[in-house]
Design a protein around this motif. Structure first.
Motif, PDB file in Angstrom:
ATOM      1  N   GLY A 132      39.111  38.412  38.541  1.00 20.59           N
ATOM      2  CA  GLY A 132      40.164  39.031  39.325  1.00 20.59           C
ATOM      3  C   GLY A 132      40.602  40.392  38.810  1.00 20.59           C
ATOM      4  N   ASP A 133      40.269  40.679  37.551  1.00 22.45           N
ATOM      5  CA  ASP A 133      40.647  41.968  36.967  1.00 22.45           C
ATOM      6  C   ASP A 133      39.525  43.002  37.057  1.00 22.45           C
ATOM      7  OD1 ASP A 133      43.097  40.974  36.368  1.00 22.45           O
ATOM      8  OD2 ASP A 133      42.856  40.965  34.194  1.00 22.45           O
ATOM      9  N   GLU A 134      38.391  42.609  37.658  1.00 23.95           N
ATOM     10  CA  GLU A 134      37.248  43.528  37.723  1.00 23.95           C
ATOM     11  C   GLU A 134      37.541  44.822  38.486  1.00 23.95           C
ATOM     12  OE1 GLU A 134      35.552  39.298  37.506  1.00 23.95           O
ATOM     13  OE2 GLU A 134      37.142  40.342  38.608  1.00 23.95           O
ATOM     14  N   PRO A 135      38.250  44.775  39.638  1.00 21.73           N
ATOM     15  CA  PRO A 135      38.513  46.041  40.350  1.00 21.73           C
ATOM     16  C   PRO A 135      39.313  47.042  39.523  1.00 21.73           C
ATOM     17  CG  PRO A 135      38.838  44.172  41.818  1.00 21.73           C
ATOM     18  CD  PRO A 135      38.668  43.610  40.444  1.00 21.73           C
ATOM     19  N   ALA A 136      40.329  46.565  38.824  1.00 26.60           N
ATOM     20  CA  ALA A 136      41.138  47.463  38.004  1.00 26.60           C
ATOM     21  C   ALA A 136      40.306  48.050  36.869  1.00 26.60           C
ATOM     22  CB  ALA A 136      42.350  46.719  37.439  1.00 26.60           C
ATOM     23  N   LEU A 137      39.452  47.226  36.255  1.00 34.35           N
ATOM     24  CA  LEU A 137      38.584  47.725  35.197  1.00 34.35           C
ATOM     25  C   LEU A 137      37.601  48.752  35.749  1.00 34.35           C
ATOM     26  CD1 LEU A 137      37.368  47.751  32.378  1.00 34.35           C
ATOM     27  CD2 LEU A 137      36.046  45.698  32.994  1.00 34.35           C
ATOM     28  N   ALA A 138      37.018  48.464  36.896  1.00 36.05           N
ATOM     29  CA  ALA A 138      36.065  49.395  37.507  1.00 36.05           C
ATOM     30  C   ALA A 138      36.717  50.746  37.787  1.00 36.05           C
ATOM     31  CB  ALA A 138      35.502  48.801  38.790  1.00 36.05           C
ATOM     32  N   ALA A 139      37.972  50.720  38.221  1.00 35.99           N
ATOM     33  CA  ALA A 139      38.678  51.965  38.525  1.00 35.99           C
ATOM     34  C   ALA A 139      38.861  52.816  37.268  1.00 35.99           C
ATOM     35  CB  ALA A 139      40.033  51.655  39.153  1.00 35.99           C
ATOM     36  N   VAL A 140      39.154  52.162  36.138  1.00 36.92           N
ATOM     37  CA  VAL A 140      39.293  52.911  34.889  1.00 36.92           C
ATOM     38  C   VAL A 140      37.940  53.447  34.435  1.00 36.92           C
ATOM     39  CG1 VAL A 140      39.957  52.798  32.460  1.00 36.92           C
ATOM     40  CG2 VAL A 140      41.311  51.593  34.170  1.00 36.92           C
TER      41      VAL A 140
END
Length: 220
Positions: A132-140
């Motif tokens: 669930g945290d993959e999108p936020a990590l990808a954005a960084v």
């Protein structure tokens, strides 16, 4: 001094031996017979060990100890002023795979000015990111597109690809970035995700060719 304590001290001394082979054997011995008394010394040695094979053996030795003992010490190392200490701690955390370390993988580490630290942070983040945290990590991670030389760019591409479909819209947006290095890196990463066998250099050259065609409006 009891024989066990004498043996422990002997191994600890060998971790600082001037001979890399002796240090390698000492790290192997520690990993073969894990002992909580070794953890601090292993982490301390990781921060300064100059030889890559020895550092890898030190990391392996740490993975042989309970994560409840190693993770807190390694997380503390992430605040070190020494780049190698941060990088090796991140590398070891990625090998241990305990997601309790995830909160310590900060944006500051993911964008660290030292390329080796950043690369280690990218790998650790991909290994530890909770569902669930993959999108936020990808954005960084996408903020680092276009950074560094080939090895750094390839590491970032691999990290982004490992996150799966969540990176598709982010990469697509990056292909229109004003910075040509970002556009090329994003396009190369897209190509590599579709055709992993193509190789990174081919993907980069293909991205350059497509960019050139887009600029000139020519075909062929």
């Amino acid at each position: 001094m009891p024989e066990r304590d004498t043996g422990t001290m002997r191994v600890l001394w060998r971790l600082e031996d001037s001979n890399p082979s002796a240090r390698l054997r000492a790290a192997l011995a520690v990993g073969t017979a894990p002992d909580p008394r070794f953890v601090d010394k292993l982490v301390e040695r990781c921060a300064i060990e100059p030889e890559f094979p020895v550092r890898e053996m030190l990391t392996w030795a740490l993975t042989r100890h309970p994560s409840s003992m190693t993770v807190p010490t390694l997380v503390d190392e992430l605040r070190s002023e020494r780049a190698q200490a941060r990088s090796q701690a991140l590398h070891t955390l990625s090998k241990i795979g305990d997601r309790q370390a995830w909160p310590a993988i900060t944006r500051a580490l993911l964008t660290d000015a030292d390329d080796e630290v950043a690369r280690s942070a990218w790998r650790a983040a991909v290994a530890l990111v909770p569902e669930g945290d993959e999108p936020a990590l990808a954005a960084v991670l996408a903020t680092q597109l276009g950074r560094g030389e080939r090895a750094t760019r390839l590491s970032l591409s691999r990290a982004l690809i490992a996150l799966g479909e969540v990176v598709t819209p982010i990469l697509r947006a990056a292909t229109t970035d004003p910075d040509p290095r970002v556009r090329q890196h994003a396009s190369a990463t897209e190509r590599l995700s579709r055709d992993p066998d193509a190789g990174f250099e081919f993907a980069v050259e293909e991205a350059k060719r497509i960019a050139a065609l887009g600029t000139t409006g020519q075909e062929g």
